[in-house]
Scaffold this motif. Structure first.
Motif, PDB file in Angstrom:
ATOM      1  N   GLU A  27     -24.190 -12.800  -3.865  1.00 40.85           N
ATOM      2  CA  GLU A  27     -23.405 -11.851  -3.071  1.00 40.85           C
ATOM      3  C   GLU A  27     -21.912 -12.132  -3.183  1.00 40.85           C
ATOM      4  N   GLU A  28     -21.534 -13.411  -3.091  1.00 40.94           N
ATOM      5  CA  GLU A  28     -20.118 -13.770  -3.166  1.00 40.94           C
ATOM      6  C   GLU A  28     -19.558 -13.552  -4.574  1.00 40.94           C
ATOM      7  N   LEU A  29     -20.329 -13.878  -5.575  1.00 39.25           N
ATOM      8  CA  LEU A  29     -19.890 -13.641  -6.950  1.00 39.25           C
ATOM      9  C   LEU A  29     -19.645 -12.152  -7.191  1.00 39.25           C
ATOM     10  N   ASN A  30     -20.506 -11.323  -6.645  1.00 38.27           N
ATOM     11  CA  ASN A  30     -20.396  -9.890  -6.863  1.00 38.27           C
ATOM     12  C   ASN A  30     -19.131  -9.301  -6.232  1.00 38.27           C
ATOM     13  N   LYS A  31     -18.600  -9.971  -5.209  1.00 46.44           N
ATOM     14  CA  LYS A  31     -17.383  -9.484  -4.549  1.00 46.44           C
ATOM     15  C   LYS A  31     -16.140  -9.679  -5.415  1.00 46.44           C
ATOM     16  N   LYS A  32     -16.161 -10.735  -6.253  1.00 46.64           N
ATOM     17  CA  LYS A  32     -14.950 -11.103  -6.984  1.00 46.64           C
ATOM     18  C   LYS A  32     -15.066 -10.959  -8.496  1.00 46.64           C
ATOM     19  N   HIS A  33     -16.278 -10.848  -8.993  1.00 50.37           N
ATOM     20  CA  HIS A  33     -16.494 -10.834 -10.433  1.00 50.37           C
ATOM     21  C   HIS A  33     -17.452  -9.702 -10.815  1.00 50.37           C
ATOM     22  N   ALA A  41     -27.300 -23.042   1.260  1.00 51.68           N
ATOM     23  CA  ALA A  41     -27.084 -21.802   0.529  1.00 51.68           C
ATOM     24  C   ALA A  41     -25.669 -21.281   0.760  1.00 51.68           C
ATOM     25  N   LYS A  42     -25.215 -21.335   1.993  1.00 53.50           N
ATOM     26  CA  LYS A  42     -23.858 -20.880   2.330  1.00 53.50           C
ATOM     27  C   LYS A  42     -22.817 -21.764   1.649  1.00 53.50           C
ATOM     28  N   LEU A  43     -23.034 -23.076   1.702  1.00 55.99           N
ATOM     29  CA  LEU A  43     -22.096 -24.010   1.079  1.00 55.99           C
ATOM     30  C   LEU A  43     -22.063 -23.822  -0.430  1.00 55.99           C
ATOM     31  N   GLY A  44     -23.211 -23.596  -1.037  1.00 61.38           N
ATOM     32  CA  GLY A  44     -23.276 -23.387  -2.479  1.00 61.38           C
ATOM     33  C   GLY A  44     -22.440 -22.206  -2.917  1.00 61.38           C
ATOM     34  N   ALA A  45     -22.479 -21.126  -2.142  1.00 62.80           N
ATOM     35  CA  ALA A  45     -21.688 -19.944  -2.464  1.00 62.80           C
ATOM     36  C   ALA A  45     -20.194 -20.250  -2.382  1.00 62.80           C
ATOM     37  N   GLU A  46     -19.789 -20.949  -1.335  1.00 64.43           N
ATOM     38  CA  GLU A  46     -18.374 -21.286  -1.156  1.00 64.43           C
ATOM     39  C   GLU A  46     -17.863 -22.163  -2.293  1.00 64.43           C
TER      40      GLU A  46
END
Length: 299
Positions: free
Chosen positions: A17-23, A168-173
């Motif tokens: 989800e986080e990757l999709n926001k920026k890349h 999971a949250k930390l991994g995304a950050e």
């Protein structure tokens, strides 16, 4: 940055989800749908469902060892591949397909707990802390150089379920931070002298052996909660133990011997005893032990 994402369970979703926001996610690789339930309907992975909902191309090969699959992978012409609990072995041709390589979100503070079940083994072993390591993917198991780490304290009541969500949250950050600074980070090799391995959890491990110290068994119960969950058998019926505390064996219970009244259930261990606070009778819902004992007697 153009990214091929490779992941399967819920653990991988925050990263995706986080990757999709920026890349730009050019394709998602995930495990093939599996039969589930009584109807044996094919069930897509959490990552598969998310990618489809968000209009991202999905591929589900059963192996990446064939030349055909490797050519298809390279033809995506991404900059980098990101892995988070994918579940398939990546051959060299996949690892080296893109110019910026392949990075993995691993659920431990490497080199401790390489392998399949790092979160469970950290709790089971009584580690005071664990965390996430962003690492290069290499052919050897979880042996790549490390880009960044983040720590999480293992609280005395933490289950693998509650740890999973934090990890999971930390991994995304951490992954987003690494990609933002990728050209300026020099990855650090792992110290091979400190390597430990988190063996895959085997089915037979879920059955509790009370010929162990209660302190260890209490950790194991948390490490296996919610899945696969630990259990013991009583009169040919299975009872899952979901939450216990260690108590003194004041009644001199033998190993595996039960004491029960209308409120408490205590089980003798090799050292000390376990008081069961939350339990699940076979085929029933999980409940507080006191609630179960209103309508069921162990002794």
């Amino acid at each position: 940055m153009k990214i091929v994402f490779m992941g399967t369970p819920e653990f991988a979703l925050p990263v995706l989800e986080e990757l999709n926001k920026k890349h730009e996610i050019v394709c998602v690789y995930t495990r093939a749908p599996k039969e589930a339930g009584r109807g044996k309907e094919l069930q897509k992975s959490p990552v598969h469902l998310w990618a489809e909902t968000n209009g991202i191309k999905v591929r589900t090969p059963k192996s990446l060892r064939s030349v055909e699959e490797q050519v298809r992978f390279a033809e995506l012409k991404a900059d980098i591949s990101i892995v988070a609990a994918y579940g398939l072995i990546l051959p060299k041709e996949i690892i080296e397909a893109f110019p910026k390589g392949c990075l993995n979100v691993h659920g431990s503070l490497l080199p401790r707990w390489r392998g399949a079940a790092p979160m469970q083994r950290a709790i089971e072993a009584g580690d005071e802390k664990t965390g996430i390591t962003i690492m290069q993917v290499v052919e050897a198991l979880d042996a790549g150089a490390m880009y960044k780490k983040g720590e999480i304290v293992i609280d005395e009541d933490m289950t693998v379920g509650s740890l999973h969500d934090k990890m999971a949250k930390l991994g995304a950050e951490l992954m987003i931070d690494v990609l933002d600074n990728l050209d300026n980070i020099k990855p650090e090799p792992q110290n091979e002298d400190l390597v430990t391995y988190a063996a895959k959890i085997e089915k037979e491990e879920s059955k509790l052996d009370f010929d162990n110290d209660a302190v260890y068994l209490e950790r194991k119960i948390r490490a296996f909660n919610p899945y696969p969950a630990t259990y013991f058998e009583y009169r040919n019926e299975r009872f899952k133990l979901l939450k216990c505390i260690v108590v003194d064996n004041e009644r001199g219970l033998k190993i595996g011997e039960l004491f029960s009244d209308n409120k408490r259930l205590i089980i003798g261990c090799k050292s000390k005893a376990l008081e069961v606070l939350q339990i699940q009778r076979q085929g029933k819902r999980a409940m507080l032990t006191e609630e179960l004992l209103r309508g069921f007697s162990f002794v």
